[in-house]
Design a protein around this motif. Structure first.
Motif, PDB file in Angstrom:
ATOM      1  N   LEU A  33     154.130 -68.348 114.433  1.00 31.82           N
ATOM      2  CA  LEU A  33     154.859 -68.949 115.555  1.00 31.82           C
ATOM      3  C   LEU A  33     154.282 -68.488 116.889  1.00 31.82           C
ATOM      4  CD1 LEU A  33     158.501 -68.654 114.211  1.00 31.82           C
ATOM      5  CD2 LEU A  33     157.056 -70.708 114.271  1.00 31.82           C
ATOM      6  N   ARG A  34     153.867 -67.244 116.971  1.00 30.89           N
ATOM      7  CA  ARG A  34     153.273 -66.735 118.211  1.00 30.89           C
ATOM      8  C   ARG A  34     151.938 -67.433 118.500  1.00 30.89           C
ATOM      9  NH1 ARG A  34     156.569 -62.680 119.646  1.00 30.89           N
ATOM     10  NH2 ARG A  34     157.438 -61.305 118.072  1.00 30.89           N
ATOM     11  N   ALA A  55     158.002 -68.076 129.656  1.00 26.35           N
ATOM     12  CA  ALA A  55     158.784 -67.608 128.505  1.00 26.35           C
ATOM     13  C   ALA A  55     158.011 -67.823 127.204  1.00 26.35           C
ATOM     14  CB  ALA A  55     160.129 -68.330 128.462  1.00 26.35           C
ATOM     15  N   ALA A  56     157.282 -68.934 127.119  1.00 25.98           N
ATOM     16  CA  ALA A  56     156.459 -69.172 125.929  1.00 25.98           C
ATOM     17  C   ALA A  56     155.388 -68.088 125.800  1.00 25.98           C
ATOM     18  CB  ALA A  56     155.820 -70.558 126.010  1.00 25.98           C
ATOM     19  N   GLY A  67     154.586 -61.154 122.029  1.00 27.32           N
ATOM     20  CA  GLY A  67     155.406 -60.165 121.342  1.00 27.32           C
ATOM     21  C   GLY A  67     156.869 -60.149 121.721  1.00 27.32           C
ATOM     22  N   GLY A  68     157.299 -60.998 122.625  1.00 25.00           N
ATOM     23  CA  GLY A  68     158.699 -61.034 123.044  1.00 25.00           C
ATOM     24  C   GLY A  68     159.608 -61.638 121.993  1.00 25.00           C
ATOM     25  N   ALA A 124     157.738 -74.751 121.120  1.00 24.22           N
ATOM     26  CA  ALA A 124     156.824 -74.484 120.005  1.00 24.22           C
ATOM     27  C   ALA A 124     157.266 -73.269 119.193  1.00 24.22           C
ATOM     28  CB  ALA A 124     155.403 -74.288 120.526  1.00 24.22           C
ATOM     29  N   ALA A 125     157.931 -72.338 119.830  1.00 22.20           N
ATOM     30  CA  ALA A 125     158.414 -71.149 119.130  1.00 22.20           C
ATOM     31  C   ALA A 125     159.463 -71.497 118.079  1.00 22.20           C
ATOM     32  CB  ALA A 125     158.997 -70.157 120.137  1.00 22.20           C
ATOM     33  N   TYR A 126     159.995 -72.708 118.148  1.00 24.90           N
ATOM     34  CA  TYR A 126     161.045 -73.135 117.237  1.00 24.90           C
ATOM     35  C   TYR A 126     160.537 -74.124 116.187  1.00 24.90           C
ATOM     36  CZ  TYR A 126     163.890 -70.551 120.383  1.00 24.90           C
ATOM     37  OH  TYR A 126     164.403 -69.523 121.126  1.00 24.90           O
TER      38      TYR A 126
END
Length: 182
Positions: free
Chosen positions: A15-16, A49-50, A56-57, A95-97
């Protein structure tokens, strides 16, 4: 690993990687939005935020909220190019989702930012399809082998979606051509 054959295993690192690719695409056209709405930071916040997640957030409510805010910014923009640039930012945070579902629609989470980037650039250039193609080529060069590997776990991009859908399918085909043969 998932237990359902219709699900795809996705690690936090997968995902990262996907989110970093999407953020890199979206930031290319942030100035398109900011040129129209210089005081509206919602798309820039979404890309930021992305990047934070990619580095690593946490993947939490704040990241999701920036995606929704960038979408609201897209809806409030007057020019189509600015709307597409804000959608690229929304796609970067979204995209993180990426869901671990073996569905073609999930490819939009991986490639949406790149397609919206290309469409924004086309519109700035008077709907020049050659400009969009050039942006897709640059997006292909941004994609790491890990992004290509994640993409190939999913079915190919779905039909429909107008010009952005067409750009997603073009980017999908170009990236899949880089995958090692089995």
């Amino acid at each position: 690993m998932t237990g359902d054959a219709s699900e795809i295993a996705l690690s936090r690192q997968d995902l990262r990687e996907v989110t970093a690719f999407a953020a890199a695409c979206a930031e290319v056209v942030l100035d398109v939005f900011e040129g129209e709405e210089p005081d509206d930071v919602r798309p820039r916040d979404a890309v930021g935020a992305a990047w934070e997640f990619a580095r690593g957030g946490e993947r939490g409510k704040a990241l999701r909220d920036t995606a929704w805010a960038a979408l609201a910014a897209a809806r409030s923009a007057d020019r189509p190019a600015a709307r597409e640039a804000a959608r690229a930012a929304m796609s970067a945070a979204g995209a993180a989702y990426l869901h671990p579902l073996a569905r073609a629609t999930q490819v939009k989470h991986i490639l949406g930012a790149g397609a919206h980037e290309a469409r924004a650039a086309e519109l700035v250039a008077g709907d020049d399809r050659g400009v969009g193609a050039a942006h897709l080529r640059r997006a292909v060069h941004r994609a790491t082998p890990a992004v290509v590997e994640v993409l190939t776990r999913f079915p190919t991009a779905p039909g429909g979606g107008g010009r952005v859908g067409e750009l997603i399918r073009m980017l999908d085909a170009d990236l899949r051509s880089l995958a090692p043969a089995d």
